[in-house]
Design a protein around this motif. Structure first.
Motif, mmCIF file in Angstrom:
data_model
loop_
_atom_site.group_PDB
_atom_site.id
_atom_site.type_symbol
_atom_site.label_atom_id
_atom_site.label_comp_id
_atom_site.label_asym_id
_atom_site.label_seq_id
_atom_site.Cartn_x
_atom_site.Cartn_y
_atom_site.Cartn_z
ATOM 1 N N ARG A 1 17.295 5.276 9.208
ATOM 2 C CA ARG A 1 16.753 4.291 8.232
ATOM 3 C C ARG A 1 15.411 4.653 8.025
ATOM 4 O O ARG A 1 14.336 3.946 7.333
ATOM 5 C CB ARG A 1 16.891 2.820 8.832
ATOM 6 C CG ARG A 1 18.339 2.305 8.992
ATOM 7 C CD ARG A 1 19.045 2.393 7.477
ATOM 8 N NE ARG A 1 18.601 1.649 6.156
ATOM 9 C CZ ARG A 1 18.744 1.989 5.221
ATOM 10 N NH1 ARG A 1 19.549 3.260 4.734
ATOM 11 N NH2 ARG A 1 17.967 1.436 4.311
ATOM 12 N N ILE A 2 14.648 5.774 8.683
ATOM 13 C CA ILE A 2 13.332 6.067 8.789
ATOM 14 C C ILE A 2 13.211 7.436 8.201
ATOM 15 O O ILE A 2 13.944 8.312 8.898
ATOM 16 C CB ILE A 2 12.801 5.756 9.861
ATOM 17 C CG1 ILE A 2 12.555 4.355 10.314
ATOM 18 C CG2 ILE A 2 11.331 6.271 10.017
ATOM 19 C CD1 ILE A 2 11.878 3.915 11.358
ATOM 20 N N GLY A 3 12.393 7.824 7.143
ATOM 21 C CA GLY A 3 12.410 8.976 6.547
ATOM 22 C C GLY A 3 10.914 9.478 6.671
ATOM 23 O O GLY A 3 10.711 10.663 7.506
ATOM 24 N N PHE A 4 10.054 9.139 6.167
ATOM 25 C CA PHE A 4 8.578 9.262 6.118
ATOM 26 C C PHE A 4 7.982 8.754 7.365
ATOM 27 O O PHE A 4 8.267 7.525 7.770
ATOM 28 C CB PHE A 4 8.095 9.095 4.893
ATOM 29 C CG PHE A 4 8.388 9.583 3.486
ATOM 30 C CD1 PHE A 4 8.934 10.940 3.848
ATOM 31 C CD2 PHE A 4 8.339 8.857 2.511
ATOM 32 C CE1 PHE A 4 9.654 11.639 2.546
ATOM 33 C CE2 PHE A 4 8.654 9.677 1.409
ATOM 34 C CZ PHE A 4 9.446 10.902 1.377
ATOM 35 N N LYS A 5 6.929 9.294 7.616
ATOM 36 C CA LYS A 5 5.985 8.681 8.904
ATOM 37 C C LYS A 5 5.472 7.197 8.333
ATOM 38 O O LYS A 5 5.388 6.169 9.159
ATOM 39 C CB LYS A 5 5.024 9.499 9.328
ATOM 40 C CG LYS A 5 3.992 9.170 10.475
ATOM 41 C CD LYS A 5 3.134 9.949 11.236
ATOM 42 C CE LYS A 5 4.070 11.024 11.868
ATOM 43 N NZ LYS A 5 4.448 12.249 11.222
ATOM 44 N N ASP B 1 6.898 5.329 6.518
ATOM 45 C CA ASP B 1 8.018 4.379 6.615
ATOM 46 C C ASP B 1 8.162 3.976 8.059
ATOM 47 O O ASP B 1 8.714 2.905 8.170
ATOM 48 C CB ASP B 1 9.257 5.406 6.069
ATOM 49 C CG ASP B 1 10.315 4.278 5.783
ATOM 50 O OD1 ASP B 1 10.383 3.139 5.620
ATOM 51 O OD2 ASP B 1 11.804 4.915 5.958
ATOM 52 N N ALA B 2 7.910 4.712 8.751
ATOM 53 C CA ALA B 2 8.071 4.322 10.392
ATOM 54 C C ALA B 2 7.121 3.404 10.652
ATOM 55 O O ALA B 2 7.554 2.599 11.515
ATOM 56 C CB ALA B 2 8.139 5.654 11.168
ATOM 57 N N VAL B 3 5.760 3.405 10.143
ATOM 58 C CA VAL B 3 4.698 2.699 10.635
ATOM 59 C C VAL B 3 5.144 1.185 9.883
ATOM 60 O O VAL B 3 4.691 0.054 10.633
ATOM 61 C CB VAL B 3 3.468 3.333 10.012
ATOM 62 C CG1 VAL B 3 2.215 2.117 10.163
ATOM 63 C CG2 VAL B 3 2.668 4.438 10.544
ATOM 64 N N ILE B 4 5.352 1.168 8.597
ATOM 65 C CA ILE B 4 5.590 0.061 8.044
ATOM 66 C C ILE B 4 6.622 -0.923 8.694
ATOM 67 O O ILE B 4 6.817 -1.746 9.073
ATOM 68 C CB ILE B 4 5.806 0.152 6.490
ATOM 69 C CG1 ILE B 4 4.829 0.444 5.973
ATOM 70 C CG2 ILE B 4 6.276 -1.327 5.983
ATOM 71 C CD1 ILE B 4 4.856 0.946 4.524
ATOM 72 N N PHE C 1 -2.505 9.370 6.824
ATOM 73 C CA PHE C 1 -1.763 10.686 7.225
ATOM 74 C C PHE C 1 -0.263 10.791 7.007
ATOM 75 O O PHE C 1 0.169 11.676 6.463
ATOM 76 C CB PHE C 1 -1.980 10.643 8.616
ATOM 77 C CG PHE C 1 -1.374 11.746 9.447
ATOM 78 C CD1 PHE C 1 -2.089 13.166 9.215
ATOM 79 C CD2 PHE C 1 -0.226 11.688 10.079
ATOM 80 C CE1 PHE C 1 -1.387 14.102 9.826
ATOM 81 C CE2 PHE C 1 0.511 12.806 10.667
ATOM 82 C CZ PHE C 1 -0.102 14.160 10.506
ATOM 83 N N GLY C 2 0.465 9.732 6.983
ATOM 84 C CA GLY C 2 1.850 9.780 6.663
ATOM 85 C C GLY C 2 2.206 9.865 5.210
ATOM 86 O O GLY C 2 2.935 10.751 4.719
ATOM 87 N N LEU D 1 0.752 -1.150 0.121
ATOM 88 C CA LEU D 1 -0.006 -0.136 0.098
ATOM 89 C C LEU D 1 0.836 1.133 -0.078
ATOM 90 O O LEU D 1 0.241 2.266 -0.377
ATOM 91 C CB LEU D 1 -0.886 0.135 1.278
ATOM 92 C CG LEU D 1 -2.073 -1.096 1.089
ATOM 93 C CD1 LEU D 1 -2.846 -0.970 2.714
ATOM 94 C CD2 LEU D 1 -3.153 -0.794 -0.125
ATOM 95 N N ASP D 2 2.190 1.155 0.296
ATOM 96 C CA ASP D 2 3.014 2.330 0.321
ATOM 97 C C ASP D 2 3.206 2.887 -1.157
ATOM 98 O O ASP D 2 3.907 2.367 -1.965
ATOM 99 C CB ASP D 2 4.318 1.922 1.056
ATOM 100 C CG ASP D 2 5.524 2.867 0.930
ATOM 101 O OD1 ASP D 2 4.964 4.249 0.767
ATOM 102 O OD2 ASP D 2 6.602 2.828 1.209
ATOM 103 N N VAL D 3 2.608 4.179 -1.198
ATOM 104 C CA VAL D 3 3.129 4.618 -2.285
ATOM 105 C C VAL D 3 3.964 5.200 -2.872
ATOM 106 O O VAL D 3 4.237 5.113 -4.136
ATOM 107 C CB VAL D 3 1.964 6.076 -2.692
ATOM 108 C CG1 VAL D 3 0.255 5.574 -2.483
ATOM 109 C CG2 VAL D 3 2.169 6.872 -1.642
ATOM 110 N N PHE D 4 5.241 5.239 -1.821
ATOM 111 C CA PHE D 4 6.561 5.472 -2.228
ATOM 112 C C PHE D 4 7.141 4.242 -2.560
ATOM 113 O O PHE D 4 8.393 4.411 -2.819
ATOM 114 C CB PHE D 4 6.960 6.512 -1.226
ATOM 115 C CG PHE D 4 6.333 7.855 -0.950
ATOM 116 C CD1 PHE D 4 6.519 8.766 -1.934
ATOM 117 C CD2 PHE D 4 5.466 7.736 -0.102
ATOM 118 C CE1 PHE D 4 6.169 10.003 -1.818
ATOM 119 C CE2 PHE D 4 4.627 9.113 0.078
ATOM 120 C CZ PHE D 4 4.999 10.200 -0.708
ATOM 121 N N LYS D 5 6.681 3.222 -2.457
ATOM 122 C CA LYS D 5 7.452 1.808 -2.455
ATOM 123 C C LYS D 5 8.943 1.957 -1.930
ATOM 124 O O LYS D 5 9.914 1.513 -2.486
ATOM 125 C CB LYS D 5 7.585 1.574 -4.080
ATOM 126 C CG LYS D 5 6.357 1.571 -4.844
ATOM 127 C CD LYS D 5 5.363 0.481 -4.322
ATOM 128 C CE LYS D 5 3.988 0.649 -5.056
ATOM 129 N NZ LYS D 5 2.804 -0.140 -4.399
#
Length: 349
Positions: free
Chosen positions: A94-98, A100-103, A218-219, A26-30
């Motif tokens: 190793r974490i940039g976007f929120k 990214d943090a959730v996954i 939200f992220g 589901l991550d649109v940024f892959k």
């Protein structure tokens, strides 16, 4: 292994792994490759192994135990171990976007639950399939959700510093306290009703996906806005560098002052380094906005050449010159994360 054993192991292990794969999809940024997801699962599994010397001695024979340890102590110790893994990711940038943090957080919790459930499966093979269904659809999902919440809260609290600070960035332990307390209390509530495992499982299956999907949505919105803002800033910076000027901001003025204090050749190296790094950061942001995570072979080679050129420029500067330049650079910790994502992307295939 009998058919019954296969069913038991599938019920205990597969739901949380499938959910982790779904969130990555589901991550649109892959952002998450298969290798990175496997690494996070292994990291989460390592935290479960660390918990075994304590919890392994007091395992209960039920989906959620009746013992004092299971109900009151395990939530705090297990969430602390998962938090250590989350902190490791933040410390390594190793974490940039929120999202990214959730996954990443969910994958750590998933890895923890898989190893924990393997302990149970091997120790109590006689337990019936409903027990493994509760552990797979209830306990495992809970472990993933609490770790995701810890990572998301820490990202929210540290985001402003990560976007503003560069070489001066310092990890603040206080960012992790609210998420840890929230996750531990959720875990505590989950374990508080050991005589109603099916009910707790159903509540978890309703609330956990809703919470996680809300955080992902939200992220995603936050990341899109952030990238648009950062691209605009870096486009203006690049235009200034290419025109022969220094960017009209605090960092640009400080770099200009440094350039006036060094030789003309060293000043030119400083300008060239800043211009190329700005170009690469902007390219990384545009690739993230693009979302397909695919770069043509010729463009991939161009980026590789630019990264090699950037390193050569850094090496060509004197050690004292680069030490003086580094704290003045306008690139945030998130900019460095974007560059690492671009490096990983051009290294794939």
């Amino acid at each position: 292994m009998t058919i019954a054993d296969i069913i038991d192991w599938s019920l205990a292990l597969m739901p949380v792994l499938l959910m982790a794969a779904l969130f990555a999809w589901l991550d649109v940024f892959k952002l998450m490759s298969v290798r990175e997801m496997a690494g996070l699962l292994l990291l989460g599994g390592a935290t479960a192994l660390a918990a075994w010397p304590v919890s392994g001695a007091v395992l209960d024979q039920l989906p959620m135990g009746f013992s004092f340890y299971s109900r009151m102590v395990a939530p705090w110790t297990e969430e602390m171990l998962k938090l250590m893994a989350v902190i490791l990711l933040f410390a390594g940038n190793r974490i940039g976007f929120k999202l990214d943090a959730v996954i990443s957080g969910f994958a750590i919790g998933a890895g923890f639950s898989v190893v924990e459930n393997i302990f149970y499966l091997t120790r109590y093979p006689e337990l019936a399939a409903p027990v493994w269904m509760v552990r797979g659809l209830g306990t495992a999902i809970m472990h993933g959700t609490t770790a995701a919440i810890m990572a998301a809260v820490a990202h929210e609290l540290g985001e402003r510093s990560a976007r503003r600070a560069g070489a001066a960035f310092r990890l603040n332990p206080l960012w992790f306290v609210p998420g840890y307390l929230t996750a531990s209390l959720i875990h505590l509530a989950f374990n508080y009703f050991p005589d109603r495992p099916m009910l707790v499982m159903m509540v978890t299956l309703v609330l956990a996906p809703f919470c996680l999907l809300a955080l992902l949505r939200f992220g995603e919105s936050e990341a899109q806005n952030w990238l648009a803002e950062e691209c605009t800033i870096h486009e203006m910076m690049l235009a200034a560098w290419k025109s022969g000027r220094f960017p009209d901001d605090t960092s640009g003025r400080r770099i200009a002052a440094l350039a006036r204090r060094v030789s003309g050749q060293e000043a030119e190296r400083i300008r060239a380094y800043c211009m190329l790094k700005t170009e690469l950061v902007l390219a990384a942001e545009r690739e993230l906005q693009d979302g397909d995570r695919h770069i043509a072979p010729e463009q991939r080679q161009r980026f590789r050449d630019q990264f090699a050129q950037l390193e050569a420029m850094r090496q060509s500067m004197s050690r004292t010159g680069f030490a003086a330049l580094r704290p003045l650079l306008p690139f945030s910790r998130n900019d460095e994360w974007e560059l690492s994502e671009l490096r990983e992307l051009i290294g794939r295939d």
